[in-house]
Enzyme design. Structure first.
Site, mmCIF file in Angstrom:
data_model
loop_
_atom_site.group_PDB
_atom_site.id
_atom_site.type_symbol
_atom_site.label_atom_id
_atom_site.label_comp_id
_atom_site.label_asym_id
_atom_site.label_seq_id
_atom_site.Cartn_x
_atom_site.Cartn_y
_atom_site.Cartn_z
ATOM 1 N N ASP A 111 0.876 -1.169 0.000
ATOM 2 C CA ASP A 111 0.000 0.000 0.000
ATOM 3 C C ASP A 111 0.915 1.221 0.000
ATOM 4 O O ASP A 111 1.749 1.370 0.897
ATOM 5 C CB ASP A 111 -0.848 -0.036 1.277
ATOM 6 C CG ASP A 111 -2.157 0.694 1.140
ATOM 7 O OD1 ASP A 111 -2.173 1.704 0.434
ATOM 8 O OD2 ASP A 111 -3.140 0.253 1.756
ATOM 9 N N ASP A 212 -2.890 4.670 -2.507
ATOM 10 C CA ASP A 212 -3.836 5.332 -1.612
ATOM 11 C C ASP A 212 -4.329 6.662 -2.204
ATOM 12 O O ASP A 212 -3.514 7.430 -2.721
ATOM 13 C CB ASP A 212 -3.103 5.600 -0.280
ATOM 14 C CG ASP A 212 -4.027 6.071 0.811
ATOM 15 O OD1 ASP A 212 -4.943 5.322 1.175
ATOM 16 O OD2 ASP A 212 -3.836 7.205 1.309
ATOM 17 N N GLU A 267 -6.887 3.712 -5.460
ATOM 18 C CA GLU A 267 -8.073 4.040 -4.664
ATOM 19 C C GLU A 267 -8.633 5.331 -5.246
ATOM 20 O O GLU A 267 -7.994 6.378 -5.165
ATOM 21 C CB GLU A 267 -7.705 4.230 -3.189
ATOM 22 C CG GLU A 267 -8.945 4.372 -2.327
ATOM 23 C CD GLU A 267 -8.662 4.903 -0.932
ATOM 24 O OE1 GLU A 267 -9.469 4.657 -0.044
ATOM 25 O OE2 GLU A 267 -7.629 5.580 -0.728
ATOM 26 N N HIS A 341 -10.883 -2.048 5.077
ATOM 27 C CA HIS A 341 -10.604 -1.518 6.415
ATOM 28 C C HIS A 341 -11.235 -0.135 6.640
ATOM 29 O O HIS A 341 -11.139 0.403 7.732
ATOM 30 C CB HIS A 341 -9.087 -1.438 6.604
ATOM 31 C CG HIS A 341 -8.473 -0.444 5.661
ATOM 32 N ND1 HIS A 341 -8.431 -0.643 4.298
ATOM 33 C CD2 HIS A 341 -7.928 0.771 5.876
ATOM 34 C CE1 HIS A 341 -7.865 0.405 3.722
ATOM 35 N NE2 HIS A 341 -7.556 1.277 4.655
ATOM 36 N N ASP A 342 -11.821 0.449 5.587
ATOM 37 C CA ASP A 342 -12.448 1.774 5.711
ATOM 38 C C ASP A 342 -13.964 1.703 5.722
ATOM 39 O O ASP A 342 -14.625 2.744 5.667
ATOM 40 C CB ASP A 342 -12.042 2.659 4.513
ATOM 41 C CG ASP A 342 -10.609 3.112 4.599
ATOM 42 O OD1 ASP A 342 -10.084 3.227 5.716
ATOM 43 O OD2 ASP A 342 -10.012 3.359 3.534
HETATM 44 C C1 NOJ Z 1 -7.469 5.778 2.433
HETATM 45 C C2 NOJ Z 1 -7.121 4.700 3.405
HETATM 46 O O1 NOJ Z 1 -7.712 3.504 2.968
HETATM 47 C C3 NOJ Z 1 -7.623 5.160 4.748
HETATM 48 O O2 NOJ Z 1 -7.578 4.146 5.717
HETATM 49 C C4 NOJ Z 1 -6.818 6.363 5.163
HETATM 50 O O3 NOJ Z 1 -7.348 6.903 6.346
HETATM 51 C C5 NOJ Z 1 -6.852 7.444 4.067
HETATM 52 N N1 NOJ Z 1 -6.682 6.913 2.764
HETATM 53 C C6 NOJ Z 1 -5.776 8.456 4.284
HETATM 54 O O4 NOJ Z 1 -4.539 7.933 3.881
#
Ligand code: NOJ
Length: 566
Positions: A111, A212, A267, A341-342
């Site tokens: 990542d 990311d 992402e 995870h988000d």
């Molecule tokens: C996306 C990540 O998946 C998340 O967990 C993170 O808080 C934000 N980007 C900031 O890097």
């Protein structure tokens, strides 16, 4: 040899692994497997579980950040891109993980956070020393008249994106936490330094990068105010898919991804189908595929995340179908997922994590794996893990969730109302430690875990492994099917009955066959008439398919894939 070649030689003796042949798994390392008894998952823990992952059938492993970090955002705030955080192990542990995974035909996907660093990173520490410091221009600085801010953009973690530094009489930009200053991609030195970072990891033989918040790199250099006409008009109009983003991605591709033959997944928050096609159509030489999030917002009432909401199946189907058709016709590639995870886990959000827990988990898997794109399994999905459902704010460690809670109280919500919203919407729901077995802390750690579950849950890998009808066994079968069926990998997609609010059904078609992917999203027994054809079941989450003539009867949360030849 490029990793992609090495990996594919291992798996199927072809020279380049195709995107369609990938089934990926996401690990949130803090919560996967602890090996040294500190209550935090680590790299040797992941290595220990590689055989489990191989048996599951996956061939790509995305691991969220493990670089040195003060941990304000669990690793997404990197203070040293060239070091493994001691909490996760050593560089030797990492090298061993890469080689052990490779020996099993599994590629490691790092990542990489290119949008921001930690405020502890030495670049930022230098930048703070003054406007003449060579690192000052690595970040984004603005001034504003006293009592005002440079503009009205809102941080993703709440509050303004601007943080004032009195000694410099300047504000720096942070789209995320204030300890996560945004890098200035307009500065070529920043880009060169980041490419060097990426090459360092590529040289270790990794398979690729998950990038990311990658479509936020290019900010509109006028930094105008946003309108706030809707909750989405909060500044993101001026940095999402920004003016130079495609140029930056082509540069990343040219400098790092292409020379190393790396797989990349971006992402892509708040993006459009048009831009996703530009990012992921191979002819454009930007990214291999993208995660998009519009289907994750169906339960945001009026676009608001931090409010109780319900899934609306026709809306969910419409969004998924639009993206399927849009990327299919535009030559783009999607990464498929229900959770990460988000996000809270999908089980309760879209289905039922109570009485029909396993049927629901399997039905969601069928819908995901039936789609066009690369399926990603998030750790624990394969054993139908549930949300954390914390009943006290003290249990939450995640900055985003805690900030949201404070904001909800400020807006007049009671503590109970705010908690109920967090129970439904907080990303910390999906960060509970993996449940491996029935020993202490479910085999995750000999020590109390960093995030302590509030409810005991018997859904463990050990129990699932002993039961041929488990969700785990089902995932193994489904992944095997996905690897062996070309229509699932690359057939055309068409949504069936868009207005049906109870059943999600779509069709995949190749030159030789038609597949119908069908799932009952309710706890009612339902009947639906099938399109013309002689069908047989190729996978299902109930033992027996009830098909009488052309009428299919579906049990609660029943899902299946039916096949007819052409
Ligand atoms: C996306 C990540 O998946 C998340 O967990 C993170 O808080 C934000 N980007 C900031 O890097």
């Amino acid at each position: 040899m490029h990793f992609v070649e090495a990996l594919s030689t291992n798996i199927c003796e072809v020279s380049i692994i195709k995107l369609q042949d990938i089934v990926a798994y996401q690990i949130y390392p803090r919560s996967f497997q602890d090996s040294n008894g500190d209550g935090i998952g680590d790299i040797p823990g992941i290595t220990r579980r590689l055989d489990y992952l191989k048996e599951l059938g996956i061939n790509l492993l995305w691991i969220t950040p493990m670089y040195r970090s003060p941990g304000c955002d669990n690793g997404y705030d990197i203070s040293d891109y060239y070091a493994i955080d001691p909490v996760f192990g050593t560089m030797n542990d990492f090298d061993r993980l890469v080689s052990q995974a490779k020996a099993r035909g599994i590629g490691i996907m790092m990542d990489m956070v290119l949008n921001h660093t930690s405020s502890q990173h030495h670049w930022f520490q230098e930048a703070l020393k003054g406007k003449d410091n060579p690192y000052h221009d690595y970040y984004i600085w603005k001034t504003a008249p006293k009592g005002q801010l440079p503009n009205n953009w809102q941080s993703k973690f709440g509050g303004s994106v601007w943080e004032y530094v009195p000694d410099l009489d300047e504000y720096y930009l942070h789209l995320y936490g204030r300890a996560m200053p945004d890098l200035n991609w307009e500065n070529p030195k920043v880009r060169t330094a980041l490419f060097q970072v990426m090459r360092f990891w590529a040289d270790k033989g990794i398979a690729g990068f998950r990038l990311d918040v990658i479509n936020n790199l290019s900010k509109d250099q006028r930094f105008p105010n946003d309108t706030f006409a809707t909750p989405q008009d909060d500044g993101r109009n001026f940095y999402t898919d920004g003016p130079r983003i495609h140029e930056f991605l082509r540069e990343i591709n040219r400098e790092v991804l292409a020379p190393y033959g790396l797989i990349s997944v971006g992402e892509l928050s708040s993006t459009t189908i048009e831009n996703t096609n530009l990012y992921t159509n191979p002819a454009r030489q930007e990214l291999s595929m993208g995660f998009t999030f519009h289907h994750m917002k169906v339960d945001y009432p009026n676009g608001q995340k931090w409010a109780l909401g319900m899934n609306d199946l026709p809306t969910l189907k419409r969004i998924i179908s639009n993206w399927q058709v849009g990327t299919m016709n535009g030559g783009g590639h999607l990464a498929l997922f229900w959770t990460n995870h988000d996000q809270p886990r999908a089980l309760a959000r879209f289905m039922n994590d109570d009485v029909y827990r396993d049927q629901s988990a399997q039905a969601l898997a069928i819908i995901e794996f039936g789609l066009r794109g690369v399926p990603f399994v998030y750790q624990g999905e394969e054993i139908a893990m549930k949300d954390a459902y914390f009943t006290s704010i003290d249990r939450y460690q995640d900055a985003e969730s805690r900030n949201a809670y404070a904001g909800l109280l400020q807006d007049g919500k009671s503590a109970a109302e705010a908690l109920a919203i967090l129970q439904q919407k907080s990303r910390e729901n999906a960060r509970l430690p993996m449940q491996w077995d029935d020993t202490a802390n479910h085999g995750f750690s000999s020590h109390t875990p960093w995030l302590i579950p509030e409810h005991d849950d018997q859904h463990t890998v050990a129990r699932a492994s002993a039961c041929p009808a488990s969700t785990l066994a089902f995932y193994q079968e489904l992944i095997h099917l996905r690897h062996s069926n070309d229509t699932l990998k690359s057939g055309r997609f068409e949504l069936l009955d868009p207005a049906d609010g109870e059943v999600f059904a779509y069709r995949r078609e190749s030159d030789s066959e038609i597949l119908l992917v069908v799932a009952n999203f309710t706890q009612q027994v339902l009947s639906r008439r099938l399109p013309k054809g002689t069908y047989h079941t190729i996978i299902a989450n109930y033992k027996k398919t009830s098909l009488t003539g052309d009428v299919l009867t579906l049990q609660p949360y029943e899902a299946l894939i039916l096949r007819t030849s052409k």
